[in-house]
Design an enzyme around this catalytic site. Structure first.
Site, PDB file in Angstrom:
ATOM      1  N   ALA A  13     -78.412 -58.071  15.734  1.00 52.97           N
ATOM      2  CA  ALA A  13     -79.475 -59.025  16.039  1.00 52.97           C
ATOM      3  C   ALA A  13     -78.996 -60.450  15.791  1.00 52.97           C
ATOM      4  O   ALA A  13     -78.271 -60.703  14.834  1.00 52.97           O
ATOM      5  CB  ALA A  13     -80.708 -58.735  15.190  1.00 52.97           C
ATOM      6  N   GLY A  23     -94.770 -65.130   8.365  1.00 56.87           N
ATOM      7  CA  GLY A  23     -95.704 -64.787   9.424  1.00 56.87           C
ATOM      8  C   GLY A  23     -95.010 -64.083  10.575  1.00 56.87           C
ATOM      9  O   GLY A  23     -95.641 -63.692  11.556  1.00 56.87           O
ATOM     10  N   GLY A  37     -86.509 -66.561  16.332  1.00 55.09           N
ATOM     11  CA  GLY A  37     -87.544 -67.568  16.045  1.00 55.09           C
ATOM     12  C   GLY A  37     -87.434 -68.819  16.884  1.00 55.09           C
ATOM     13  O   GLY A  37     -88.376 -69.208  17.583  1.00 55.09           O
ATOM     14  N   GLU A  38     -86.302 -69.502  16.816  1.00 59.81           N
ATOM     15  CA  GLU A  38     -86.180 -70.757  17.555  1.00 59.81           C
ATOM     16  C   GLU A  38     -85.926 -70.555  19.051  1.00 59.81           C
ATOM     17  O   GLU A  38     -86.512 -71.260  19.863  1.00 59.81           O
ATOM     18  CB  GLU A  38     -85.103 -71.682  16.985  1.00 59.81           C
ATOM     19  CG  GLU A  38     -84.568 -71.356  15.621  1.00 59.81           C
ATOM     20  CD  GLU A  38     -85.441 -71.859  14.506  1.00 59.81           C
ATOM     21  OE1 GLU A  38     -85.888 -71.016  13.717  1.00 59.81           O
ATOM     22  OE2 GLU A  38     -85.687 -73.064  14.432  1.00 59.81           O
ATOM     23  N   GLY A  48     -93.158 -61.267  10.378  1.00 59.41           N
ATOM     24  CA  GLY A  48     -92.982 -59.822  10.254  1.00 59.41           C
ATOM     25  C   GLY A  48     -91.731 -59.424   9.505  1.00 59.41           C
ATOM     26  O   GLY A  48     -91.202 -58.324   9.710  1.00 59.41           O
ATOM     27  N   SER A  64     -84.164 -69.207  12.489  1.00 57.24           N
ATOM     28  CA  SER A  64     -83.957 -67.867  13.083  1.00 57.24           C
ATOM     29  C   SER A  64     -82.967 -67.056  12.278  1.00 57.24           C
ATOM     30  O   SER A  64     -82.307 -66.170  12.810  1.00 57.24           O
ATOM     31  CB  SER A  64     -83.436 -67.971  14.524  1.00 57.24           C
ATOM     32  OG  SER A  64     -84.274 -68.756  15.304  1.00 57.24           O
ATOM     33  N   GLY A 114     -81.283 -63.323  16.060  1.00 54.02           N
ATOM     34  CA  GLY A 114     -82.349 -64.250  15.655  1.00 54.02           C
ATOM     35  C   GLY A 114     -83.185 -64.700  16.831  1.00 54.02           C
ATOM     36  O   GLY A 114     -82.661 -65.088  17.876  1.00 54.02           O
TER      37      GLY A 114
END
Lengths: 764, 764
Positions: free
Chosen positions: B716, B488, B720-721, B490, B529, B718
């Site tokens: 990059a 979800g 997410g978290e 991307g 992440s 990460g």
């Protein structure tokens, strides 16, 4: 008279040669008799063939085809059909987006999907998608088409007559005759002590695979998925993208199971494009499979050939001249190949001339058909050799043994990596009992026994590009990812065996993903006997890379030099001290990385050398002089296809080839009605493929393995086509041996035999 | 209190480092705002999620679950259920083959699929497969189970009492407390000019992804295909094979679309094994998806934590001591992690002690939940920092800026490849208007405004193993093959963007195959992440390899040195003479090879350095002193996650993280009934996740890119978290700023606020 484009992919891959892999010496798996890994799925019915696919909301489609041999569409009225129950879409040349050039990639002159000039019976006129197949077929009948019927030509002779109906701009000659010459034919003929000369013809044969041709097409937005019964998903992929003018990335072609092709499913069919167009306009998946009858007229054939052969030889059998002139017709659309190839390359001969000519006629188009051109050539060449042997008073096997080349004369005299032709002749003769048979006292009575031999080569033996990926899972089991279709030949099985050989993993622990342009790597279509020699080495290279990685990880852990380690079954073992070992599962590096990936590519063929499979077939027949009936009672096939990968599927391939050869020799013939130009036997009842009763119980395969270490990393040269090239000629020679008449026109039917007997009697 | 095994896959891949790729300077695609490549499919409904799968002959299954907090199964009688209409199979612990250890790979003490000792509400007792879901659910009710109810414990305190009911052999302590120390805490506290000390708790939260958990299982002979709503097909793959004792090659797990997980779908669920067992005994495909209610009790949670924090600092704000003692419960089954991690590593401090303790209780098991342990830690640590700032009379931003480390003290003082923590504080403060806000005149009236800040880091930033394959088709379009799920976030989009950046191919010409163990390459589950920093570099490496091959082919054809060539859009151009160019499609070598394959692996993380994302969140709240209601009115998230791959999905990830932080701060709490031990709000009505009305319109993301050229080939780290760790703490600090009361227990409900106001009033 057929297209060989798919063989022409055999070019070196420049970026990544195959790794250095020594030839196998002893093998644990390769070469053994191994039943198919997908046998259970195939016989239990759980294998899903494209024809079996059912998708939610799926429509069924059918094609309206030209009922005339030559016509133009003057007017189409779909108004009644549109109102038929269940009808969701009708496509004609007038439909938006349906004006698609065909065959987009290769054919000149180009036509279009629904060309208004219909050049043979079966040409596409319109298509319907409906809720059910019967509704679609009903709707076809309601489409009113006004045709302008045109005069037609069915034979080469008619097509080249002045004022003959013309099929394409530029006339009925597909191209000028392709002429090949070496040495001086005239000189060769003048030096000969014996010359034979005769003209042979072969009938047109139909592929008739078990599964009919067809596709299921489904769009998600602007992305198209096609399930196709195909020999090559990547070939279909490219054509679909080009025809629909969308990026290849927007097309996914899935093959998986498929029910045979024999060359007729090497390329994308119009039906695939039509299914995609119907799916687009209806926004629903569309299934479009041809009827059995349609496959007879519109999915290709082995085109009819007329071949004039002259051979000259010295008394001792040394060939001095070969002339081979072929004219034929690939039907209404372009198709080209050299029928003469084998005649110019099989035997040592300094003076050779060949010519291949192809003209358009108002009949279904030729497509590659198991060894395109070669069985026809063998029918003529090998009968002529037989006649020459008789003329010289030589044993036919001896005559052939006398003229065996070590090089490919047609290809710049480059040496073969191996040639088992002589061994095929000798070992085949021994297995057949040739000398005993020749020395027999002929039986009395009306049923005469005869024995024949014919030799052959196949001109292609695979090559790059082919990429295979092998993944080793952390529990030691394996995933094999390959682009190749399994066209019924056992590809999944032998590819697994190669991986098993390198990695010591049992076949039941190998998972296979194949024939899907979205998930697998490129390979050329499965045809031309190329799957084993093209994809096999790539599979070995991939497994080899995995093994290298695994041994490197194990070496680290065992604190031993990697050179000292070997993989044996599920263990890594020291070659110096066999008590030092480590289970594959226990390699911590594997646990850490979870999966080891090996990518293998097919390296180039050896430079300056030619890879070629050879075969010699021996036939025993019984000819009933009262009825003209010919029974094939015994066959021996001695094959040099290099190392057999799976001796079981190898033999099965040969049996299939022999049966097909019986078909060419005895039963198969497309019959076109001279009055209408239409095929009169477009069904399995009237078009006779051999049945169990036509096939001898006594068939034997002699695998001649010349130990070819140069051809590629597997030592295999391909078995598909060489299994069928010589059969019909061997049968014809056996018939001549039995009853002293030479059947120059295939098939050898009782009627034809009776005519020959009558002629013999007249002469007698 | 959660399991971090999936992060521990981050080990160097020894066999194939990533190729030398220079950091991107200017980018054409990466970093831009790009809508999702699968957006159309997702919103149109054409995307097929596992929950949508319908197979011919498919059965539907349901699970009978323990209605007690603690019990033993004495007797099961399925005789009535077996006779119910449509029922095809019933599984209990007594069924042959159902006695499968659980959790097979990692859990000690081990239990079994249908363990007869039921340790929490929802534990699996039996399962039914029937023709319809309702028939299966009806049959569950007809199964008669005789339970022996046992006393239960719900809290750490109860669980550790003498004579408390014991959940597992060996007692209720999962393991001895994990203690970490550096320097001398006592000394640090004695050197401090100010010390703050307080105990915080966080409530248990449920993941509640949109798509419920479940699988479809289908056998073909001895080969199993599983469609699973999972974050990691390869994790499920391994567990299924191990549980069923079949080779991994005999299992294929397909993920494709999935509707969210947040950590609760990182590993294989019992339901997957149960579906497989039912499919096996019925010889039919079986679909087993949990009900929404089941997902609340049995698919994991963010476990409740109790954290005691002591901080000491000099007058100038220099930290001298940090103590962080955490006790918690992962529920009835093993789960472990260090909640204290961030407390020991976020700020420069010589004297630190932390402890993490985990005990069993009769409640649903914890699972990794977006930044496991970290938001709890931030809740305690960052509130304590806020209190310390107040005690010192310092600005909270200044206090944090004072204590920024350049190294990871917890990890051997290795330097960070980059740290944008200071920039996050400064740029976030600027974007938020922090100084202006702090300097404001407080508004009168009962609704008080407040402003809070909290900082954070995330302790993991991906690593190998990850393998991605990129194929360039002959028309210049591309296939991207990757193991990662798109949970979800991307993933498909940013991975395509990376490929697009390297190859200049537009996104719409990239085909994606992903999350399928049968067709894609290994990567760890999407979580932690790690997807961007683990799989992104592998994608870049794969595209890079394709580019190298393409340029080599072009160089050959253009007769130019390869170093002189660059890929620009769909053309290969000479860097010395831009008139010398060649369209990608026109590269003959590509046409010859048909497909160029690039295999990219994730190289190791930089040796001796630590890769870490940082984030600072700023919150504005309004607290109604009459009702205790708290409204979050504004949020600013300043994130150092390195280079954003897709600024649109980057921002969306942060917005999602902020919303989740609001849930932790304000609304979410699993409520267990003290009388029965059962969850009383196991549904979306009573368990409150934030709705649109709870989320401020004014949310801003500040992307702080420190230009990290060392972390990996994409730059990059990460997102997410780090998007959710600090939010709740910032909100709590804003509440304290607004009304002067510190909420130590999450969530900040009106009832809790009212109590605190009463206490404040008493103290007066």
């Amino acid at each position: 008279m057929v297209e060989l484009y798919w063989l022409q992919g055999a070019v070196p891959e420049t970026t990544k040669p195959s790794p250095e892999m020594p030839p196998w010496k002893e093998t644990a798996v390769v070469g053994k008799r191994v039943p198919r890994v997908d046998g259970y799925d195939r016989v239990s019915g759980s294998a899903v063939y494209p024809r079996d696919i059912l998708l939610p909301d799926m429509l069924h489609a059918a094609i309206l085809r030209c009922p005339h041999a030559h016509a133009k569409v003057k007017k189409i009225d779909v108004s009644a059909a549109e109102k038929m129950p269940g009808v969701r879409a009708i496509l004609t040349a007038q439909s938006p987006g349906a004006d698609i050039p065909w065959f987009p990639r290769r054919d000149k002159p180009s036509t279009s999907i629904f060309d208004q000039h219909l050049r043979c019976e079966g040409d596409e006129v319109a298509a319907v998608a409906a809720d059910t197949l019967l509704q679609a077929q009903d709707a076809l009948k309601a489409i009113k088409v006004q045709y302008e019927e045109l005069p037609f030509v069915l034979s080469v002779e008619e097509a080249l007559k002045e004022g003959a109906p013309v099929l394409h701009e530029g006339g009925n000659r597909v191209a000028p005759p392709a002429v090949y010459e070496r040495g001086d034919l005239k000189k060769g003929l003048s030096e000969a002590d014996a010359v034979v000369e005769r003209t042979y013809t072969t009938a047109c044969e139909i592929h008739v695979p078990m599964e009919v041709h067809g596709s299921v097409a489904k769009w998600d937005g602007n992305r198209l998925t096609v399930w196709d019964s195909t020999q090559g998903v990547f070939a279909v992929h490219e054509t679909v993208a080009e025809a629909l003018k969308i990026p290849m990335a927007n097309v996914r072609v899935i093959g998986h199971y498929m029910g045979g092709g024999f060359g007729s499913k090497l390329e994308c069919g119009k039906y695939t494009i039509i299914a995609a167009l119907l799916a687009k306009v209806t926004a629903r998946p569309v299934k479009l499979f041809l009827t059995r009858e349609e496959t007879f007229t519109m999915t290709g054939n082995r085109p009819p050939n007329k071949m004039s052969v002259r051979l000259g030889a010295k008394k001792d059998g040394t060939l001095t001249a070969i002339e081979f002139l072929s004219t034929g017709t690939g039907g209404a659309y372009p198709a080209s190949a050299t029928t003469s190839f084998m005649a110019t390359d099989l035997y040592l001969c300094p003076n050779v001339k060949s010519s291949d000519e192809n003209v358009f006629t108002n009949a279904g188009r030729a497509r590659p058909f198991r060894a395109p051109g070669f069985p026809q050539c063998a029918w003529a060449l090998e009968q002529a050799m037989d006649e020459l042997a008789a003329r010289l008073g030589m044993d036919p096997v001896e005559l052939r043994l006398k003229n065996i080349p070590k090089t490919s004369q047609r290809r710049g005299n480059q040496p073969y990596t191996s040639t088992g032709l002589a061994d095929c002749l000798r070992e085949g003769a021994k297995a057949f009992g040739w000398n005993e048979a020749r020395a027999r006292k002929k039986p009395d009575g009306p049923v005469k026994k005869g024995f024949g031999v014919a030799a052959s080569l196949w001109g292609y033996a695979g090559g790059p590009p082919s990429t295979v990926i092998v993944k080793l899972f952390s529990d030691g089991s394996v995933n094999l990812n390959m682009g190749a279709a399994d066209i019924g030949t056992g590809t999944k099985t032998f590819m697994s065996m190669i991986v098993s050989e390198e990695l010591g993993v049992p076949l039941e622990k190998i998972q296979i993903e194949h024939a899907d342009t979205g998930t697998t790597q490129y390979t050329a279509p499965s045809g031309g006997s190329k799957t084993v020699p093209s994809d096999g080495p790539a599979a070995r290279a991939a497994a080899w890379e995995v093994k290298k990685k695994l041994l490197a990880l194990a070496a680290e852990e065992m604190k031993l030099p990697v050179e000292e380690l070997m993989l044996s079954g599920a263990e890594i073992v020291s070659t110096k001290d066999s008590t030092k070992k480590l289970a594959v599962k226990a390699v911590k590096g594997l646990e850490r990385q979870q999966v080891l990936v090996g990518v293998g590519t097919r390296g180039p063929n050896p430079e300056g050398k030619i890879v070629t499979p050879f075969a010699v077939h021996f036939a025993e027949v019984e000819v009933d002089e009262r009825t003209g009936e010919v029974r094939v009672t015994r066959l021996v096939a001695a094959q040099d296809s290099g190392r057999p990968m799976n001796r079981l599927t190898y033999d099965c391939q040969v049996f299939g080839g022999l049966v097909m050869g019986i078909g060419l020799a005895r039963t198969e013939e497309r019959v076109l009605d001279r009055q209408t130009g239409k095929m009169v036997n477009a069904n399995w009842h009237d078009y006779k493929i051999p049945t169990a009763l036509d096939v001898p119980v006594d068939q034997k395969v002699v695998a001649v393995d010349p130990g070819d270490t140069e051809c590629n990393a597997t030592g295999a040269k391909g078995i598909g086509e060489p299994a069928t090239i010589a059969t019909a000629a061997a049968i014809a020679n056996a018939v001549a041996d039995a009853v002293g008449v030479r059947v120059v026109d295939s098939p050898i039917t009782p009627i034809r035999m009776s005519q020959l007997f009558r002629e013999r009697q007249k002469k007698g």
